[in-house]
Motif scaffolding. Sequence first.
Motif, PDB file in Angstrom:
ATOM      1  N   ASP A 111     -13.610   6.574   2.350  1.00  0.00           N
ATOM      2  CA  ASP A 111     -13.377   5.183   1.988  1.00  0.00           C
ATOM      3  C   ASP A 111     -14.372   4.817   0.883  1.00  0.00           C
ATOM      4  OD1 ASP A 111     -13.153   2.427   1.808  1.00  0.00           O
ATOM      5  OD2 ASP A 111     -13.304   2.069   3.974  1.00  0.00           O
ATOM      6  N   GLY A 132      -4.835  -1.381   3.545  1.00  0.00           N
ATOM      7  CA  GLY A 132      -4.685  -0.440   4.650  1.00  0.00           C
ATOM      8  C   GLY A 132      -4.345   0.965   4.195  1.00  0.00           C
ATOM      9  N   SER A 133      -4.592   1.269   2.914  1.00  0.00           N
ATOM     10  CA  SER A 133      -4.236   2.582   2.380  1.00  0.00           C
ATOM     11  C   SER A 133      -4.858   3.723   3.187  1.00  0.00           C
ATOM     12  CB  SER A 133      -4.674   2.691   0.905  1.00  0.00           C
ATOM     13  OG  SER A 133      -4.346   3.949   0.368  1.00  0.00           O
ATOM     14  N   ILE A 134      -6.097   3.537   3.659  1.00  0.00           N
ATOM     15  CA  ILE A 134      -6.746   4.619   4.391  1.00  0.00           C
ATOM     16  C   ILE A 134      -6.025   4.915   5.706  1.00  0.00           C
ATOM     17  CG2 ILE A 134      -8.428   3.183   5.639  1.00  0.00           C
ATOM     18  CD1 ILE A 134     -10.490   5.472   5.016  1.00  0.00           C
ATOM     19  N   ASN A 135      -5.390   3.893   6.292  1.00  0.00           N
ATOM     20  CA  ASN A 135      -4.624   4.126   7.519  1.00  0.00           C
ATOM     21  C   ASN A 135      -3.394   4.980   7.240  1.00  0.00           C
ATOM     22  OD1 ASN A 135      -6.414   2.457   8.972  1.00  0.00           O
ATOM     23  ND2 ASN A 135      -5.294   0.632   8.330  1.00  0.00           N
ATOM     24  N   SER A 191     -11.001   0.449  -1.021  1.00  0.00           N
ATOM     25  CA  SER A 191     -11.735  -0.136   0.097  1.00  0.00           C
ATOM     26  C   SER A 191     -10.810  -0.533   1.250  1.00  0.00           C
ATOM     27  CB  SER A 191     -12.493  -1.379  -0.375  1.00  0.00           C
ATOM     28  OG  SER A 191     -13.075  -2.047   0.736  1.00  0.00           O
ATOM     29  N   SER A 192     -11.200  -0.119   2.453  1.00  0.00           N
ATOM     30  CA  SER A 192     -10.429  -0.501   3.634  1.00  0.00           C
ATOM     31  C   SER A 192     -10.505  -1.997   3.899  1.00  0.00           C
ATOM     32  CB  SER A 192     -10.944   0.264   4.858  1.00  0.00           C
ATOM     33  OG  SER A 192     -12.333   0.029   5.049  1.00  0.00           O
ATOM     34  N   ARG A 224     -14.959   2.019  -0.423  1.00  0.00           N
ATOM     35  CA  ARG A 224     -15.494   0.672  -0.210  1.00  0.00           C
ATOM     36  C   ARG A 224     -15.471  -0.152  -1.500  1.00  0.00           C
ATOM     37  NH1 ARG A 224     -15.282  -0.590   4.817  1.00  0.00           N
ATOM     38  NH2 ARG A 224     -17.076  -1.997   4.752  1.00  0.00           N
ATOM     39  N   THR A 255     -10.010   6.705  -0.967  1.00  0.00           N
ATOM     40  CA  THR A 255      -9.126   5.545  -0.871  1.00  0.00           C
ATOM     41  C   THR A 255      -9.796   4.278  -1.376  1.00  0.00           C
ATOM     42  OG1 THR A 255      -9.804   4.753   1.331  1.00  0.00           O
ATOM     43  CG2 THR A 255      -8.227   6.579   1.257  1.00  0.00           C
ATOM     44  N   GLN A 281       0.836  -1.207   0.000  1.00  0.00           N
ATOM     45  CA  GLN A 281       0.000   0.000   0.000  1.00  0.00           C
ATOM     46  C   GLN A 281       0.867   1.252   0.000  1.00  0.00           C
ATOM     47  OE1 GLN A 281      -1.689  -1.140   3.761  1.00  0.00           O
ATOM     48  NE2 GLN A 281      -0.789   0.603   4.807  1.00  0.00           N
TER      49      GLN A 281
END
Length: 293
Positions: A115, A94-97, A89-90, A117, A87, A63
């Motif tokens: 997100d 883990g890109s959103i983290n 999908s979480s 999704r 981003t 990621q």
Amino acid sequence: MTSPLFTVATDGGLDAFAELNNAVPVAPFSLNFGSSSYRMNEITREWLYRELQTNPLHPTSSQPTPQDWAEAYQQAGGSELPVLALTISSGLSGSINAAEQARGMVPEIPVTLHDTRTLSAAQAFQVHAAATAAKRGETLETALEWVRQTAQETELYFTIETLEYLRRGGRIGRVQATLGGLLNLKPVITVDRATGTYTNVGRARSYRGAIEAIAAQVTSRYGAGTPLRLGLLYGSVREDADTLLAAIQAQHPVVWAGATGVNPVLNVHTGPRAVGVAVAPRAWVWEREGASG
């Protein structure tokens, strides 16, 4: 031209369409063959297909790092404008983290995270909604409304020639469970809205049969005769997208269709030969009578 009130960034889950407002800064994923790592903007699909045939190592993907996201924020707006970051999908990455961590690296830039999704062409539809709102001078709140409505009405379906690459990448999950391990069957895969992960919604005994099954799934979801927008996807065989388009056109008028190749990092998980489509009904949200904004 109306001055934008915010800008847009996204990550390497995006498969961009030239005809849509998808030209936004991207926090790239990376592809790893053993100790060798390549950012997705440094490689091509053709290079990947050669490596898959000749490299004894199976590739993995990584990621974006927080630094990648921070650079995307800076490219998008500097410190001049807020950024809406969409981003993958979480449930798949883990890109959103990393995107969240990056906010602390550029505190001067207000960042709103969304997100999607989903991923790929369906992510492209949401990016298009956000970037269109920005170009039109709409507020961030209007953009999020358009993005959420686009998400609600868009489905992503795809099939692959072999499950082997999903299995190796550890992303087969409910797809394998549903197929009962019969790896000779070709699945029709979507992204589950509740979990943001892959799930199987159909199967066929042949790859061509799976393309027909995708078209049948589209008609089941939207109803025969419903006008559609189609973001078509293909792997190593461009003609697969044309075959899928023709199958859908047999039941639906198509108000917009674009086609793009699956990016190398996503293609690692599907395997070289894959075909899919993001589907949504009628015109874009903002083009409809009585649309807000």
